[in-house]
Scaffold this active site. Structure first.
Site, PDB file in Angstrom:
ATOM      1  N   THR A 241      16.649 -39.211  68.654  1.00 39.65           N
ATOM      2  CA  THR A 241      16.631 -40.586  69.151  1.00 39.65           C
ATOM      3  C   THR A 241      15.462 -41.344  68.541  1.00 39.65           C
ATOM      4  OG1 THR A 241      15.194 -40.026  71.021  1.00 39.65           O
ATOM      5  CG2 THR A 241      17.570 -39.876  71.384  1.00 39.65           C
TER       6      THR A 241
ATOM      7  N   ARG B 177      15.155 -47.839  77.716  1.00 40.35           N
ATOM      8  CA  ARG B 177      15.246 -47.188  79.030  1.00 40.35           C
ATOM      9  C   ARG B 177      16.527 -46.362  79.160  1.00 40.35           C
ATOM     10  NH1 ARG B 177      13.076 -50.456  84.231  1.00 40.35           N
ATOM     11  NH2 ARG B 177      10.932 -50.851  83.551  1.00 40.35           N
ATOM     12  N   VAL B 178      17.559 -46.770  78.448  1.00 37.08           N
ATOM     13  CA  VAL B 178      18.838 -46.060  78.523  1.00 37.08           C
ATOM     14  C   VAL B 178      19.236 -45.608  77.121  1.00 37.08           C
ATOM     15  CG1 VAL B 178      21.268 -46.170  79.161  1.00 37.08           C
ATOM     16  CG2 VAL B 178      19.559 -47.407  80.518  1.00 37.08           C
TER      17      VAL B 178
ATOM     18  N   ILE C 186      12.073 -41.270  82.116  1.00 39.95           N
ATOM     19  CA  ILE C 186      13.218 -40.980  82.998  1.00 39.95           C
ATOM     20  C   ILE C 186      14.184 -40.014  82.311  1.00 39.95           C
ATOM     21  CG2 ILE C 186      15.149 -41.946  84.283  1.00 39.95           C
ATOM     22  CD1 ILE C 186      12.361 -42.701  85.355  1.00 39.95           C
TER      23      ILE C 186
ATOM     24  N   LYS D   8      17.786 -25.674  83.923  1.00 36.56           N
ATOM     25  CA  LYS D   8      18.750 -25.112  84.884  1.00 36.56           C
ATOM     26  C   LYS D   8      19.760 -24.220  84.175  1.00 36.56           C
ATOM     27  CE  LYS D   8      22.245 -26.312  88.338  1.00 36.56           C
ATOM     28  NZ  LYS D   8      22.807 -27.359  89.218  1.00 36.56           N
TER      29      LYS D   8
ATOM     30  N   ARG E 103     -10.110 -11.920  84.374  1.00 34.39           N
ATOM     31  CA  ARG E 103      -9.970 -10.472  84.584  1.00 34.39           C
ATOM     32  C   ARG E 103      -9.663 -10.171  86.047  1.00 34.39           C
ATOM     33  NH1 ARG E 103     -15.428  -8.298  82.899  1.00 34.39           N
ATOM     34  NH2 ARG E 103     -16.038 -10.450  83.343  1.00 34.39           N
TER      35      ARG E 103
ATOM     36  N   HIS F 149     -24.993 -17.497  93.361  1.00 32.22           N
ATOM     37  CA  HIS F 149     -23.959 -17.436  94.394  1.00 32.22           C
ATOM     38  C   HIS F 149     -23.725 -18.810  95.036  1.00 32.22           C
ATOM     39  CE1 HIS F 149     -23.869 -13.226  93.737  1.00 32.22           C
ATOM     40  NE2 HIS F 149     -25.044 -12.996  94.262  1.00 32.22           N
TER      41      HIS F 149
ATOM     42  N   GLY G 186     -30.185 -13.127  86.815  1.00 31.20           N
ATOM     43  CA  GLY G 186     -28.721 -13.114  86.806  1.00 31.20           C
ATOM     44  C   GLY G 186     -28.095 -14.403  87.286  1.00 31.20           C
TER      45      GLY G 186
ATOM     46  N   PHE H 227     -28.441 -33.566 110.985  1.00 29.26           N
ATOM     47  CA  PHE H 227     -29.528 -33.851 111.923  1.00 29.26           C
ATOM     48  C   PHE H 227     -30.068 -32.569 112.563  1.00 29.26           C
ATOM     49  CE2 PHE H 227     -25.668 -34.777 114.642  1.00 29.26           C
ATOM     50  CZ  PHE H 227     -25.778 -33.681 115.489  1.00 29.26           C
TER      51      PHE H 227
ATOM     52  N   ARG I 138     -24.938 -37.615 106.055  1.00 24.55           N
ATOM     53  CA  ARG I 138     -25.180 -36.180 106.000  1.00 24.55           C
ATOM     54  C   ARG I 138     -24.474 -35.579 104.786  1.00 24.55           C
ATOM     55  NH1 ARG I 138     -21.309 -33.769 110.873  1.00 24.55           N
ATOM     56  NH2 ARG I 138     -19.449 -33.494 109.575  1.00 24.55           N
TER      57      ARG I 138
END
Length: 529
Positions: free
Chosen positions: A37, A67-68, A129, A140, A218, A281, A310, A478, A525
């Site tokens: 196309t 679009r079509v 679309i 499918k 891993r 950590h 480390g 707080f 906070r």
């Protein structure tokens, strides 16, 4: 389902023309008829490849600004027909529908259009679309039809055809079908997410997430947990977009900790001076600014030399040789920075296991965005914590007001506390953390731990007294009772920054006044769980 299936007819319609000509030539060389196309057909034809326009097959021209063009039974019948079903074969023969054995489609660049900041109408026009409709139809019917949606899979298709004398295996078609459905799902996620933002829908009825595989890990947090790392496509500078210049593969925990480190380092704009954050950590064990990057690293390291071993080092400026040399003096897992000069890379080169990541920029600590966490049966979704306060935002609530020097340390400690697991207590002085208490069930315990770490810092450096003496202390939420505040005062803190808002604020303020502390409220906070 049949296993090997030949490809005799293909439909190629792509927005991204990368690799299209080579693929077209490879298919033509195998005697495969090519349908196409618009721009794809022109590109193939200009390269001397025989191609038939889809408009010729359907009997309808492309219309409505493109679009079509593919939404037609001649296309979808060719994709969806069951090749061994007599009724389907009869319908194809009756209506002159030819089978399409291979579909190659990549979608309109919707995500890229949004990323460029295009207006609403332009984004709408870049919603594909026909492409998703064809992809879903081909996927499918993968028992008979091949669907390719990623340029990176062109070579895999050619290898499959070579291996099976112009045919493809069912296993290959199944894998490509799964990839295809994931692509259309991610595309719909991008569209729905954009539209929710465009219409100011903060909590849409349905929310979906998508990502592109960056790395198969891993294992996860522990060896018995499978894991993988995905990019969300936002482009935010950080561990997901960084280039790894050296070192072994990142682990799940490396990635998590490196993200925390870089986000914290990004709180300090490069223009404001060098800064360094060391994470262990997911919690900061040392954060500091300095006149040079090497000094910032040394001061961050001094806060908790034991925990830094480390750890993950994040810098807000490109890595230089002096800083690199200092980092190599202890075992470090990862270093992440906006860049690294040649001399720094040379210093790191012998350390084969040390990972060096460069991001080509710092993250915007105040930028909008969302974070999500999975819980049993659902997801929690919230805005990224872009909260930020300046001196003018603070309310002095004690008789004593902070000095300008204390105010600078209060704001520094507050930035760090944002990245410490709650309940968080941070002692800081002269742009350096001197004690961090994290992740405790009571704020009093965090204050005690932070004070203990400050004393350990004094012992390690041979200081005559705890560096917490005269420090600023930040609490991420707080103080519900005066006890945590009094523990900070006992450790030597001179001033306090906290959100305020407790039912016992008056008691806490009175305790601060009695202890001779200056205290400010932020009205904000920074819980971090």
């Amino acid at each position: 389902m049949p296993d090997l299936q030949p490809i005799r007819r293909a439909l190629l319609s792509v927005s991204d023309k990368t690799g299209l000509i080579d693929l077209g030539r490879a298919l033509e060389a195998r005697g495969i008829e090519i349908l196409s196309t618009g721009g794809s057909a022109r590109a193939l034809r200009d390269a001397g490849i025989a191609v038939r326009d889809v408009a010729e097959v359907t009997g309808f021209p492309e219309m409505m600004d493109g679009r079509v063009k593919t939404l037609h039974p001649m296309v979808h019948g060719g994709l969806l027909a069951l090749r061994d079903d007599d009724d389907h074969k009869a319908a194809m023969e009756q209506h002159g529908i030819g089978a399409i054995d291979l579909l190659v489609v990549n979608l309109y660049p919707f995500e890229e259009t949004v990323a460029k900041g295009a207006d609403y109408d332009t984004c709408i026009e870049n919603i594909d679309i026909g492409g998703p409709a064809m992809i879903r139809a081909a996927a499918k019917n993968h028992a008979y039809v091949n669907v390719i949606v990623d340029v990176e899979d062109y070579h895999a298709l050619e290898a499959e055809l070579d291996a099976h004398d112009g045919q493809t295996s069912l296993a290959f078609r199944k894998r490509q079908a799964q990839i295809a459905y994931a692509r259309t799902a991610a595309y719909d996620v991008a569209v729905s997410t954009w539209m929710a933002g465009a219409i100011d829908e903060a909590t849409p009825r349905r929310r979906a997430f998508s990502g592109t595989l960056a790395q198969t890990l891993r294992y996860g947090e522990n060896p018995h947990q499978a894991a993988a790392f995905y990019r969300d496509g936002s482009g935010r500078p950080g561990v997901a977009t960084a280039r790894q210049l050296q070192g072994k593969e990142l682990s799940y925990n490396n990635i998590n900790d490196t993200d925390a480190a870089f986000e914290l380092a990004s709180e300090f704009a490069p223009a404001d001076g060098p800064a360094c954050a060391i994470i262990k950590h997911a919690n900061p064990c040392g954060v500091a600014t300095g006149a040079t990057l090497a000094e910032a690293y040394a001061r961050a390291f001094d806060c908790d030399r034991t925990s830094a071993f480390g750890g993950i080092v994040a810098l807000n400026r490109p890595l230089d040789a002096e800083t690199a040399q200092a980092i190599t003096e202890i075992f470090t897992e990862v270093v992440i920075a906006p860049g690294a000069d040649d001399a720094a890379r040379k210093v790191f080169a012998p350390k084969k296991n040390l990972r060096l990541l460069v991001t080509d920029g710092m993250a915007d600590a105040r930028a909008s965005g969302r974070r999500w966490t999975q819980v049993s049966g659902g997801f929690l979704v919230q805005d990224r914590d872009g909260g930020y306060v300046e001196a003018a935002d603070l309310k002095v609530v004690t008789k004593k007001a902070p000095t300008p020097e204390q105010m600078a340390d209060l704001l520094f400690a507050w930035r760090v506390a944002k990245y410490v697991k709650s309940n968080a207590i941070v002692y800081a002085k002269d742009g350096q953390t001197v004690g961090v208490g994290a992740g405790q069930m009571s704020r009093l315990d965090s204050a005690l731990i932070a004070a203990t770490k400050a004393q350990r810092m004094a012992d390690a450096l041979g200081l005559g007294e705890s560096p917490a003496i005269g420090s600023a202390v930040a609490s991420d939420a707080f103080f519900p009772f005066p006890d945590g505040l009094l523990e900070a005062a006992q450790a030597g803190a001179a001033c306090v920054i906290q959100p305020g808002g407790s039912m016992r604020d008056d008691e806490v303020i009175a305790a601060a006044d009695e202890a001779g502390l200056a205290m400010v409220f932020t009205g904000m906070r920074h819980f971090r769980h």
